[in-house]
Design a protein around this motif. Structure first.
Motif, mmCIF file in Angstrom:
data_model
loop_
_atom_site.group_PDB
_atom_site.id
_atom_site.type_symbol
_atom_site.label_atom_id
_atom_site.label_comp_id
_atom_site.label_asym_id
_atom_site.label_seq_id
_atom_site.Cartn_x
_atom_site.Cartn_y
_atom_site.Cartn_z
ATOM 1 N N LEU A 126 0.806 -1.219 0.000
ATOM 2 C CA LEU A 126 0.000 0.000 0.000
ATOM 3 C C LEU A 126 0.841 1.271 0.000
ATOM 4 O O LEU A 126 0.326 2.352 -0.283
ATOM 5 C CB LEU A 126 -0.944 0.007 1.210
ATOM 6 N N GLN A 127 2.124 1.145 0.299
ATOM 7 C CA GLN A 127 2.967 2.340 0.321
ATOM 8 C C GLN A 127 3.320 2.814 -1.093
ATOM 9 O O GLN A 127 3.796 3.923 -1.282
ATOM 10 C CB GLN A 127 4.253 2.060 1.102
ATOM 11 N N TYR A 128 3.077 1.966 -2.090
ATOM 12 C CA TYR A 128 3.411 2.332 -3.467
ATOM 13 C C TYR A 128 2.176 2.850 -4.206
ATOM 14 O O TYR A 128 1.051 2.434 -3.916
ATOM 15 C CB TYR A 128 3.965 1.111 -4.218
ATOM 16 N N ASP A 129 2.406 3.734 -5.166
ATOM 17 C CA ASP A 129 1.305 4.207 -6.011
ATOM 18 C C ASP A 129 0.737 3.034 -6.790
ATOM 19 O O ASP A 129 1.482 2.152 -7.240
ATOM 20 C CB ASP A 129 1.801 5.280 -6.978
ATOM 21 N N GLU A 130 -0.577 3.032 -6.980
ATOM 22 C CA GLU A 130 -1.234 1.878 -7.594
ATOM 23 C C GLU A 130 -0.839 1.658 -9.051
ATOM 24 O O GLU A 130 -0.966 0.549 -9.570
ATOM 25 C CB GLU A 130 -2.752 2.022 -7.490
ATOM 26 N N ASP A 131 -0.335 2.690 -9.725
ATOM 27 C CA ASP A 131 0.027 2.556 -11.134
ATOM 28 C C ASP A 131 1.522 2.330 -11.333
ATOM 29 O O ASP A 131 2.047 2.530 -12.423
ATOM 30 C CB ASP A 131 -0.397 3.813 -11.915
#
Length: 458
Positions: A126-131
């Motif tokens: 969840l710490q990363y951007d979804e794209d």
């Protein structure tokens, strides 16, 4: 008709008749993706009811396949405890996708309800951007030390509990940094049993970092025919892998996004039936098109001020063709370049080459169409009494069409390249933008050529 289609027809009949008690037996014979498709196309009021009737063991798989809006409708009706139980059984990347759509407070509450191991994996994602690569990767991967023998690695891999299929073992050093990879069948060869992975591993590894855009992930996977792609942090430590199902989803999402942008709309229209939502998606580009229409009207009025009524009538008759041909040529050119940018074929690195290619193509197409259009003007329109001789009319409209198409080809190619260098999605350069801009420019070219060819103007 296939068995699945028959089952789907019966399910749709039960949904319409609200025969809910008959549905569970039909769901037993369907793949989770088929069940999700049925729920996606069912009336919104029945989404939650249908989901409740599904066997609990396949709910995680069905939830992962649902459209975003349908998923949101169902989650809104579930308690945090129910959501926690479902996402715990999902692959970590799918669980992160589901929880990423929730409000921060609710998401944190659900994570607290989950088992610690599953919760930590999802938090990490969840710490990363979804794209980005980090947002679509799964932490389920096989990493083996380079010092292991093939026999030891086989025993080690066999002891692991992994949710997703594995075809490669990634070879790492003592610090967890990726040094190579090996196919699992290589480990099973009798002659390799006593050899170390340092000897057996392929050293040339295609990988991405966690912040790589998902479009770059899809391009690499397609270019090198990869079924999985390792993901590294900025210390080159292996932190995850992106599997083929996620790569296919990215390819589909990116293609859909570009198609909708070409039309001046958005993919969210597939998930909402509201006319107001469709209006919000489409209206901005239509207003831009309308604004360029105002400019076109002003240009026409300005030019007509220098023309007699008879001149204005005959020249105005050819305007729709000039605008349509210029717009279509620009769309063709921009679409080609946008696709080249998406595939990484180097269109952004050699602008002079692009210009030469499009000038040549536009000139050839413009010359052919200009000749045909000029002959039409000469033999069909020129037969009628007009303010111009048929020869002048033919040369004028032919030259104007040639110029408009040649310019439109160059304009349609260069604008996406410029936007891409400005870090703006080049897909927005096509469709309404290029067409509207070409309308204005085609008018300028048409009347400019007209005044030059027949000597009208002050």
């Amino acid at each position: 008709m296939s068995d699945i289609n028959r089952i789907q027809e019966r399910i749709n009949f039960c949904i319409k008749g609200e025969l809910w008690e008959q549905l569970p037996k039909f769901f037993e014979d369907l793949h989770p993706a088929d069940i999700a498709e049925i729920i996606n196309h069912a009336p919104a009021s029945s989404h939650t009811k249908l989901f409740e009737l599904i066997d609990g063991e396949i709910k995680p798989d069905v939830l992962a396949e649902l459209d975003d809006q349908v998923e949101a409708d169902i989650l809104e009706e579930l308690t945090d405890e129910e959501i926690s139980d479902i996402v715990e059984e999902m692959a970590p990347d799918d669980a992160a996708d589901v929880l990423g759509e929730l409000e921060d407070q609710q998401r944190e509450g659900i994570l607290e309800l989950m088992e610690q191991e599953e919760s930590e994996e999802v938090r990490e994602l969840l710490q990363y951007d979804e794209d980005t690569a980090g947002g679509i990767m799964t932490p389920d991967f096989v990493a083996v030390p380079a010092s292991m023998t093939a026999a030891e690695a086989t025993d080690y891999i066999g002891s692991l509990d992994i949710d997703e299929p594995v075809y490669y073992a990634y070879v790492v050093d003592d610090g967890g940094r990726l040094t190579g990879w090996i196919q699992l069948w290589e480990l099973l060869k009798h002659g390799n049993r006593s050899r170390t992975l340092e000897e057996l591993a392929e050293k040339e590894t295609i990988s991405v970092h966690t912040d790589a855009d998902q479009e770059e992930v899809a391009r690499l996977a397609s270019k090198y025919d990869l079924s999985a792609l390792p993901v590294l942090d900025w210390k080159n430590k292996l932190v995850g892998r992106i599997t083929m199902d996620d790569i296919m989803d990215v390819i589909e999402d990116e293609a859909s996004e570009d198609i909708f942008k070409l039309a001046g709309s958005s993919e969210s229209e597939l998930e909402y039936n509201s006319p107001l939502h469709a209006t919000r998606s489409r209206l901005p580009w239509l207003l831009i098109t309308l604004a360029t229409g105002f400019v076109s009207v002003l240009l026409l009025n300005s030019y007509h001020a220098y023309l007699s009524f008879s001149h204005a009538v005959i020249l105005g008759a050819f305007v729709p063709v000039i605008l349509a041909m210029g717009g279509n040529t620009g769309i063709q050119s921009s679409t080609l370049v946008i696709r080249g940018i998406a595939l990484g074929t180097g269109h952004t690195k050699n602008i002079p080459k692009i210009l030469l290619h499009e000038i040549s193509a536009g000139a050839i197409m413009g010359a052919i169409c200009g000749v045909v259009f000029g002959l039409y003007a000469h033999f069909v329109i020129g037969r009628e009494p007009t303010a111009f001789s048929s020869s002048y009319l033919a040369v004028t409209v032919g030259a104007a069409l040639f110029s408009a198409m040649a310019f439109a080809a160059v304009f349609g190619a260069v604008v996406p390249v410029i936007l891409n260098r400005m870090k703006i999605d080049p897909a927005v350069a096509s469709g309404p933008f290029v067409t509207s801009s070409n309308d204005i420019l085609a008018l300028l070219i048409y009347y400019g050529v007209t005044f030059m060819m027949i000597g009208i103007g002050s």
